[in-house]
Design an enzyme around this catalytic site. Structure first.
Site, PDB file in Angstrom:
ATOM      1  N   GLY A  71      39.486  39.678  41.805  1.00 27.86           N
ATOM      2  CA  GLY A  71      40.030  38.977  42.965  1.00 27.86           C
ATOM      3  C   GLY A  71      39.736  39.701  44.265  1.00 27.86           C
ATOM      4  O   GLY A  71      39.435  39.081  45.285  1.00 27.86           O
ATOM      5  N   SER A 202      41.152  35.569  39.624  1.00 26.78           N
ATOM      6  CA  SER A 202      40.972  36.876  38.967  1.00 26.78           C
ATOM      7  C   SER A 202      41.265  36.683  37.488  1.00 26.78           C
ATOM      8  O   SER A 202      42.288  36.079  37.135  1.00 26.78           O
ATOM      9  CB  SER A 202      41.941  37.888  39.575  1.00 26.78           C
ATOM     10  N   HIS A 204      42.150  38.854  35.050  1.00 21.39           N
ATOM     11  CA  HIS A 204      43.169  39.597  34.297  1.00 21.39           C
ATOM     12  C   HIS A 204      44.585  39.076  34.462  1.00 21.39           C
ATOM     13  O   HIS A 204      45.490  39.512  33.774  1.00 21.39           O
ATOM     14  CB  HIS A 204      43.079  41.105  34.585  1.00 21.39           C
ATOM     15  N   CYS A 327      50.064  46.343  42.941  1.00 18.96           N
ATOM     16  CA  CYS A 327      49.075  47.035  43.759  1.00 18.96           C
ATOM     17  C   CYS A 327      49.742  48.013  44.705  1.00 18.96           C
ATOM     18  O   CYS A 327      49.136  48.963  45.132  1.00 18.96           O
ATOM     19  CB  CYS A 327      48.255  46.019  44.554  1.00 18.96           C
TER      20      CYS A 327
HETATM   21  N1  PLP Z   1      45.169  38.389  45.122  1.00 23.74           N
HETATM   22  C1  PLP Z   1      46.404  38.398  44.609  1.00 23.74           C
HETATM   23  C2  PLP Z   1      47.381  37.375  45.072  1.00 23.74           C
HETATM   24  C3  PLP Z   1      46.755  39.335  43.645  1.00 23.74           C
HETATM   25  O1  PLP Z   1      47.996  39.324  43.145  1.00 23.74           O
HETATM   26  C4  PLP Z   1      45.796  40.299  43.232  1.00 23.74           C
HETATM   27  C5  PLP Z   1      46.151  41.335  42.246  1.00 23.74           C
HETATM   28  O2  PLP Z   1      47.276  41.730  42.089  1.00 23.74           O
HETATM   29  C6  PLP Z   1      44.513  40.235  43.800  1.00 23.74           C
HETATM   30  C7  PLP Z   1      44.237  39.270  44.740  1.00 23.74           C
HETATM   31  C8  PLP Z   1      43.442  41.220  43.420  1.00 23.74           C
HETATM   32  O3  PLP Z   1      42.850  40.860  42.202  1.00 23.74           O
HETATM   33  P1  PLP Z   1      42.078  41.971  41.339  1.00 23.74           P
HETATM   34  O4  PLP Z   1      43.108  42.837  40.720  1.00 23.74           O
HETATM   35  O5  PLP Z   1      41.303  41.173  40.330  1.00 23.74           O
HETATM   36  O6  PLP Z   1      41.168  42.691  42.268  1.00 23.74           O
END
Ligand code: PLP
Length: 392
Positions: A71, A202, A204, A327
């Site tokens: 993502g 994304s 996962h 994150c």
């Molecule tokens: N966008 C949102 C809303 C997310 O919750 C996340 C991951 O937590 C991402 C983007 C990022 O995705 P990725 O972990 O595949 O980089």
């Protein structure tokens, strides 16, 4: 995982059996999907079957799906001033809602001075009046905006009025990117109904491996500039040999993504959870509860209870939950999402996110509620002692 209770599906979903099987089969393929020999063609077939599955998942056509490393990369790729479409060449301004994922808030390839945040309401919904007025100003100034609004927030689960946003953005001559990473498998996604020009997924979050995702266009009219240049992979939009196994896993995960019945199951369990939490702690605050939310997400806080303390207690009881987004976990800063909703720092530091998946059971919720009741009892004991101390 043994008997542990996993309630952190918004951080990542456990790998699906179907995805694992597809990955293992893909790992046996020797060829490079760009090679024209039989081995290469076999790997190409796996990538293209997954592309078809991902396109079908959001109502797009396979040619408009670009596989990425996840993502974050798809968001960075989408957010570029170097965009071409029939109504314009390049975007001069990026507007993002204040509750976007950090990978959107970072602004992609836009210079910082061209990135602006649009506020949200106390319910966590993007402020359409503020957006409309900013779009009007930009149109008057002859600017072309790219707007990025997520379909559902990763912390609160609040669903955003994306179709209404699309209408406003297109009227103002701009383009709309939608980060649908958390919505996938938790609500239906149709790129045409949403009228989003670009959508991020994304793998996962829906049971594919970590490290694979996609940027999807509603129409080939929108020309995105590649982030990674080099080889001609992904129709020259994303250089580098494809991660065939991860892409195969992604295809298998979307093909078996949660349907209406799974979503009803998650909604039912979330209702039991929230009723149980509120019954044990009447002061409980559930963020975004007056807005439409994803069926699987609950973000709540109890005044006086720190999320850090609660998370450690849950973990010791065998339960995995999160404070705010994964994150940003590890940082003790309050969530930017709750700050944007006007939630005070102290309450925000108590925010606990429970996110369910299609495999979550009633037993899991009961275990969580039992642990919650103990945490509340401990808190009450400490605050009674505190009050006793003060009175004496
Ligand atoms: N966008 C949102 C809303 C997310 O919750 C996340 C991951 O937590 C991402 C983007 C990022 O995705 P990725 O972990 O595949 O980089």
């Amino acid at each position: 995982m043994g008997d542990r209770v996993y309630l952190d599906w918004n951080a990542t979903a456990p790998l699906k059996a179907e995805a694992r099987a597809a990955m293992l089969a893909a790992c046996e393929l020797a060829g490079n999907p760009s090679s024209i020999h039989a081995e290469g063609r076999a790997a190409r077939a796996v990538v293209e079957a997954a592309r078809e599955a991902v396109a079908g998942f959001v109502g797009a056509v396979p040619a408009d799906v670009v596989f990425t490393s996840g993502g974050t990369e798809a968001n960075a790729m989408a957010l570029t001033p170097h965009m071409e479409w029939p109504a314009g060449r390049g975007c001069t301004r990026l507007l993002v809602s204040a509750i976007e994922h950090p990978s959107v808030l970072a602004g992609g390839q836009f210079p910082d001075l061209q990135v602006e945040q649009i506020p949200v309401s106390p319910h966590g919904i993007v402020d359409l009046v503020a957006l409309g007025s900013r779009l009007d100003d930009l149109a008057t100034a002859g600017e072309r905006p790219l707007v990025s609004v997520m379909l559902a927030n990763n912390e609160t689960g609040v669903v955003q009025p994306v179709a209404a946003v699309a209408e406003m953005v297109h009227r103002g001559g701009g383009l709309l990117h939608v980060d649908a990473v958390q919505a996938a498998g938790r609500m239906p996604i149709d790129i045409k109904t949403l009228r989003a020009d670009l959508v991020t997924l994304s793998g996962h979050k829906i049971g594919a491996p970590k490290g694979v995702g996609a940027l999807i266009r509603r129409s080939g009219d929108v020309q995105i500039a590649p982030l990674l240049r080099g080889g001609g992979q992904e129709r020259r939009l994303r250089a580098g040999t494809e991660n065939v196994a991860a892409i195969a896993g992604f295809g298998a995960a979307v093909a078996t993504a949660a349907g209406a019945r799974d979503r009803a199951h998650m909604a039912e369990l979330r209702a039991i959870l929230e009723e149980g939490l509120a019954a044990a702690s009447p002061d409980l605050v559930i963020f975004g509860s007056n807005a439409e939310r994803l069926c699987n997400t609950s973000l709540f806080a109890l005044p006086g209870l720190s999320a850090e303390t609660a998370l450690i207690a849950f973990d010791l009881d065998g339960i995995a939950v999160s404070s705010g987004s994964a994150c940003s976990s590890g940082k003790v800063a309050p969530s930017h999402v709750l700050a944007a909703m006007g939630v005070g720092k102290e309450l925000a530091l108590g925010a606990i996110r429970v996110s369910l998946g299609p495999n979550t059971t009633t037993n899991d919720i009961e275990t969580m509620l039992k642990s919650w009741r103990s945490a509340v009892a401990r808190l009450n004991k400490v605050s009674k002692k505190g009050r006793g101390g003060l009175a004496a």
